[in-house]
Scaffold this motif. Structure first.
Motif, PDB file in Angstrom:
ATOM      1  N   ASP A  95       0.697  -1.149  -0.265  1.00  8.39           N
ATOM      2  CA  ASP A  95      -0.022  -0.108   0.051  1.00  8.39           C
ATOM      3  C   ASP A  95       1.069   1.524  -0.019  1.00  8.39           C
ATOM      4  O   ASP A  95       0.628   1.355   1.468  1.00  8.39           O
ATOM      5  CB  ASP A  95      -0.898  -0.023   1.440  1.00  8.39           C
ATOM      6  CG  ASP A  95      -2.074   1.080   0.958  1.00  8.39           C
ATOM      7  OD1 ASP A  95      -1.222   2.051   0.218  1.00  8.39           O
ATOM      8  OD2 ASP A  95      -2.281   1.944   2.486  1.00  8.39           O
ATOM      9  N   LEU A  96       0.998   2.019  -1.197  1.00  5.61           N
ATOM     10  CA  LEU A  96       1.910   2.615  -1.062  1.00  5.61           C
ATOM     11  C   LEU A  96       1.769   4.372  -1.727  1.00  5.61           C
ATOM     12  O   LEU A  96       1.880   4.708  -2.729  1.00  5.61           O
ATOM     13  CB  LEU A  96       3.471   2.759  -2.222  1.00  5.61           C
ATOM     14  CG  LEU A  96       4.657   1.575  -1.138  1.00  5.61           C
ATOM     15  CD1 LEU A  96       3.945   0.436  -1.072  1.00  5.61           C
ATOM     16  CD2 LEU A  96       5.963   2.428  -2.020  1.00  5.61           C
ATOM     17  N   GLY A 101       1.905   9.745  -7.737  1.00  4.73           N
ATOM     18  CA  GLY A 101       2.046  11.282  -8.390  1.00  4.73           C
ATOM     19  C   GLY A 101       2.877  12.675  -7.325  1.00  4.73           C
ATOM     20  O   GLY A 101       2.550  13.630  -7.846  1.00  4.73           O
ATOM     21  N   ARG A 102       2.732  12.028  -6.448  1.00  5.03           N
ATOM     22  CA  ARG A 102       4.273  13.159  -6.318  1.00  5.03           C
ATOM     23  C   ARG A 102       5.595  13.380  -6.463  1.00  5.03           C
ATOM     24  O   ARG A 102       6.023  12.406  -6.525  1.00  5.03           O
ATOM     25  CB  ARG A 102       4.473  12.986  -4.388  1.00  5.03           C
ATOM     26  CG  ARG A 102       2.720  12.741  -4.121  1.00  5.03           C
ATOM     27  CD  ARG A 102       2.324  14.229  -4.053  1.00  5.03           C
ATOM     28  NE  ARG A 102       2.826  14.801  -2.843  1.00  5.03           N
ATOM     29  CZ  ARG A 102       2.714  15.472  -1.585  1.00  5.03           C
ATOM     30  NH1 ARG A 102       1.803  14.625  -1.154  1.00  5.03           N
ATOM     31  NH2 ARG A 102       4.233  16.139  -0.756  1.00  5.03           N
ATOM     32  N   LYS A 103       6.062  14.295  -6.566  1.00  7.87           N
ATOM     33  CA  LYS A 103       7.467  14.662  -6.428  1.00  7.87           C
ATOM     34  C   LYS A 103       8.343  14.974  -4.995  1.00  7.87           C
ATOM     35  O   LYS A 103       7.881  15.844  -4.554  1.00  7.87           O
ATOM     36  CB  LYS A 103       7.592  15.430  -7.832  1.00  7.87           C
ATOM     37  CG  LYS A 103       7.777  14.292  -9.501  1.00  7.87           C
ATOM     38  CD  LYS A 103       7.654  15.539 -10.524  1.00  7.87           C
ATOM     39  CE  LYS A 103       7.609  15.022 -12.016  1.00  7.87           C
ATOM     40  NZ  LYS A 103       8.915  14.180 -11.967  1.00  7.87           N
ATOM     41  N   VAL A 118      12.034  -2.912  -1.663  1.00  7.89           N
ATOM     42  CA  VAL A 118      12.853  -1.211  -2.915  1.00  7.89           C
ATOM     43  C   VAL A 118      11.629  -1.665  -3.346  1.00  7.89           C
ATOM     44  O   VAL A 118      11.786  -0.355  -4.407  1.00  7.89           O
ATOM     45  CB  VAL A 118      14.266  -1.718  -3.016  1.00  7.89           C
ATOM     46  CG1 VAL A 118      14.987  -0.556  -3.029  1.00  7.89           C
ATOM     47  CG2 VAL A 118      15.096  -1.887  -1.103  1.00  7.89           C
ATOM     48  N   ARG A 119      11.785  -2.621  -4.597  1.00 13.48           N
ATOM     49  CA  ARG A 119      11.285  -2.973  -5.517  1.00 13.48           C
ATOM     50  C   ARG A 119       9.714  -2.100  -5.957  1.00 13.48           C
ATOM     51  O   ARG A 119       9.729  -1.453  -6.994  1.00 13.48           O
ATOM     52  CB  ARG A 119      10.784  -4.641  -5.914  1.00 13.48           C
ATOM     53  CG  ARG A 119      10.393  -4.926  -7.264  1.00 13.48           C
ATOM     54  CD  ARG A 119       9.636  -6.092  -7.047  1.00 13.48           C
ATOM     55  NE  ARG A 119       8.598  -6.085  -6.483  1.00 13.48           N
ATOM     56  CZ  ARG A 119       7.783  -7.238  -6.064  1.00 13.48           C
ATOM     57  NH1 ARG A 119       8.284  -8.951  -6.610  1.00 13.48           N
ATOM     58  NH2 ARG A 119       7.326  -7.640  -5.037  1.00 13.48           N
ATOM     59  N   ASP A 120       8.814  -2.384  -4.803  1.00 11.34           N
ATOM     60  CA  ASP A 120       7.616  -1.965  -4.475  1.00 11.34           C
ATOM     61  C   ASP A 120       7.539  -0.044  -4.288  1.00 11.34           C
ATOM     62  O   ASP A 120       6.882   0.393  -5.389  1.00 11.34           O
ATOM     63  CB  ASP A 120       7.062  -2.089  -3.703  1.00 11.34           C
ATOM     64  CG  ASP A 120       6.600  -3.589  -3.635  1.00 11.34           C
ATOM     65  OD1 ASP A 120       6.794  -4.304  -4.802  1.00 11.34           O
ATOM     66  OD2 ASP A 120       5.382  -3.788  -3.038  1.00 11.34           O
ATOM     67  N   ALA A 121       8.777   0.524  -4.211  1.00  8.77           N
ATOM     68  CA  ALA A 121       9.059   2.009  -3.828  1.00  8.77           C
ATOM     69  C   ALA A 121       9.068   2.622  -5.630  1.00  8.77           C
ATOM     70  O   ALA A 121       9.165   3.332  -5.629  1.00  8.77           O
ATOM     71  CB  ALA A 121      10.213   1.998  -2.562  1.00  8.77           C
ATOM     72  N   GLY A 122      10.388   1.770  -5.942  1.00  7.29           N
ATOM     73  CA  GLY A 122      11.044   1.764  -7.256  1.00  7.29           C
ATOM     74  C   GLY A 122       9.673   1.792  -7.850  1.00  7.29           C
ATOM     75  O   GLY A 122       9.928   3.057  -9.228  1.00  7.29           O
ATOM     76  N   LYS A 123       8.136   1.239  -8.706  1.00  9.76           N
ATOM     77  CA  LYS A 123       7.953   1.066  -9.262  1.00  9.76           C
ATOM     78  C   LYS A 123       6.618   2.647  -8.900  1.00  9.76           C
ATOM     79  O   LYS A 123       6.526   3.436 -10.286  1.00  9.76           O
ATOM     80  CB  LYS A 123       6.679   0.005  -8.822  1.00  9.76           C
ATOM     81  CG  LYS A 123       6.951  -1.222  -9.084  1.00  9.76           C
ATOM     82  CD  LYS A 123       6.417  -2.381  -8.907  1.00  9.76           C
ATOM     83  CE  LYS A 123       6.438  -3.117  -9.602  1.00  9.76           C
ATOM     84  NZ  LYS A 123       5.745  -4.333  -8.790  1.00  9.76           N
ATOM     85  N   VAL A 124       6.431   3.416  -8.085  1.00  6.59           N
ATOM     86  CA  VAL A 124       5.805   4.231  -7.200  1.00  6.59           C
ATOM     87  C   VAL A 124       7.233   5.618  -7.743  1.00  6.59           C
ATOM     88  O   VAL A 124       6.165   6.693  -7.906  1.00  6.59           O
ATOM     89  CB  VAL A 124       5.342   4.075  -6.068  1.00  6.59           C
ATOM     90  CG1 VAL A 124       4.580   5.500  -6.010  1.00  6.59           C
ATOM     91  CG2 VAL A 124       4.423   3.507  -6.226  1.00  6.59           C
ATOM     92  N   GLN A 193      16.508  -0.239  -9.277  1.00 10.30           N
ATOM     93  CA  GLN A 193      15.629   0.122  -9.293  1.00 10.30           C
ATOM     94  C   GLN A 193      15.740   2.135 -10.253  1.00 10.30           C
ATOM     95  O   GLN A 193      14.964   3.096 -10.577  1.00 10.30           O
ATOM     96  CB  GLN A 193      13.970   0.933  -8.394  1.00 10.30           C
ATOM     97  CG  GLN A 193      13.961  -0.152  -8.197  1.00 10.30           C
ATOM     98  CD  GLN A 193      12.905  -0.992  -8.788  1.00 10.30           C
ATOM     99  OE1 GLN A 193      12.150  -0.086  -9.647  1.00 10.30           O
ATOM    100  NE2 GLN A 193      12.440  -1.915  -9.346  1.00 10.30           N
ATOM    101  N   PHE A 194      16.915   2.566  -9.266  1.00  9.16           N
ATOM    102  CA  PHE A 194      17.728   4.301  -9.148  1.00  9.16           C
ATOM    103  C   PHE A 194      18.635   4.268 -10.334  1.00  9.16           C
ATOM    104  O   PHE A 194      18.639   5.730  -9.951  1.00  9.16           O
ATOM    105  CB  PHE A 194      17.242   4.827  -7.779  1.00  9.16           C
ATOM    106  CG  PHE A 194      15.653   4.432  -7.349  1.00  9.16           C
ATOM    107  CD1 PHE A 194      14.848   5.617  -8.061  1.00  9.16           C
ATOM    108  CD2 PHE A 194      15.482   3.634  -6.280  1.00  9.16           C
ATOM    109  CE1 PHE A 194      13.646   5.349  -6.312  1.00  9.16           C
ATOM    110  CE2 PHE A 194      14.472   3.474  -5.716  1.00  9.16           C
ATOM    111  CZ  PHE A 194      13.508   4.288  -6.020  1.00  9.16           C
TER     112      PHE A 194
END
Length: 381
Positions: A95-96, A101-103, A118-124, A193-194
């Protein structure tokens, strides 16, 4: 028994999961002037209410940055010296949504021990943050036996079936085999991811106010009680610790400078031996003490472990007390004097409820110590 690699991993996991408390800085720290940064940043902190997170938040706000926290919202937030945005979610369940839509200029990832987080955070967040800072651990190294471990040393290898399927439950069930390898894979996932805009920070023992593990606290607390103290080893074994405030504040400065790369965050910037650490504690606490040294074999025989210390000779863990911090120091890592860490830690600890103070979560009881000292002296030592 002496500290084992499993113990090191387990203690590292405990530090990552330390409970938050409203008070997070000494009065001297709160009054210390902090210069404003040249350019204010929008900083997203994943976690932020654990051990080191509040120090990051406090320092970032005093530097003039704008801070957003993302966590489950289940821990009490300290009283911040400025406005902090709170976003809620749960990385265990993916649940992220509140991050979409934020920067932000920077993302600081504090609590992650699982690659899928980390993978899921990277997706968002991919494309929405300019810099990703990840707190790892020196437990990622495959060989902890050799002093002078550098950031380029080989990393522990994951031997399970599917690292992305590992959960907090499976990690807790086999922390000795999984903690280091999963942290190493989390580092790799951060780069995947980054890209190159990643900073990996690998601390050892994090200490000071808010340390709920009591690993380091055991020693100044015991020194303050005075008397004969059971000390592991010969007193010369190296000790490496870092004040959580030094770690948290340095990470904000890394973000300001856009410093990328991998860094061992271990202190101090000189060789600190076991006896020197204890005498440093005594300089703060006052009172008398005598140190009785016992060899690792005696502790092993009595199945006793003492925190922070690891044998420096003929041990597969010797390197964990003498990790190279040269790269981090060159990148601006600084350290408070030991006396300040000890004084502030004891002030914080003595402000806890009496029942909490009476039950340290690391070390041995005074009764057990007396029993061991008696057994040692019975040998004519």
């Amino acid at each position: 028994m002496t500290t084992t690699r499993r113990d090191l991993f387990k203690l590292g996991a405990l530090a990552a999961a330390a409970a938050a408390l409203p008070s997070f800085a000494s009065s001297a720290d709160e009054a210390r002037p902090v210069a404003r940064a040249a350019r204010p940043l929008d900083i997203l902190i994943l976690g932020g209410t654990g051990f080191t997170g509040p120090f990051q938040v406090d320092y970032a706000l005093r530097r003039g940055h704008r801070v957003t926290l993302f966590n489950r919202g289940q821990r009490p937030s300290p009283k911040w010296p400025g406005e902090v945005e709170q976003l809620n979610g749960d990385r265990n369940t993916g649940d992220l949504a509140s991050l979409k839509g934020r920067k932000w200029d920077v993302c600081v990832d504090n609590p992650t021990s699982l690659p899928f987080w980390v993978r899921d955070a990277g997706k968002v967040l991919k494309g929405n943050v300019g810099h990703y800072l990840f707190i790892s651990t020196i437990s990622v190294y495959a060989d902890g036996s050799r002093p002078g471990i550098t950031e380029d040393a080989p990393l522990a290898q994951y031997k399970g079936k599917d690292a992305m399927a590992e959960t907090q439950e499976s990690l807790r069930a086999d922390v000795g085999n999984l903690y280091g390898p999963l942290k190493a894979l989390s580092e790799a996932e951060a780069r995947r991811q980054f890209g190159e805009r990643v900073t990996i920070v690998r601390p050892g023992y994090i200490v000071g106010p808010r340390d709920e593990t009591d690993r380091f606290t055991y020693w100044p607390h015991r020194v303050a009680q005075g008397g004969e103290i059971l000390v592991p080893g010969d007193g010369a074994d190296p000790i490496q610790i870092i004040d959580g405030r030094d770690l948290g504040e340095w990470m904000i400065r890394l973000a300001e400078a856009r410093t990328y790369g991998v860094f061992n965050a271990c202190g101090p910037d000189y060789r600190l031996g076991m006896d020197a650490m204890l005498h440093g504690c005594q300089a703060v606490t006052g009172g008398g003490m005598t140190l009785t040294h016992v060899p690792p074999s005696f502790l092993e025989e009595h199945k006793v472990g003492l925190p922070i210390w690891v044998p420096s000779k003929d041990s597969e863990y010797a390197g964990y007390g003498a990790v190279s911090n040269a790269r981090a120091i060159a990148a601006g890592l600084t350290f408070r004097p030991l006396a300040i860490t000890v004084a502030d830690l004891l002030a914080w600890f003595r402000g806890l409820p009496a029942e909490r103070q009476a039950k340290l979560r690391a070390g041995i009881s005074r009764e057990k110590e007396a029993e061991l000292l008696k057994a040692w002296h019975a040998r004519g030592a």
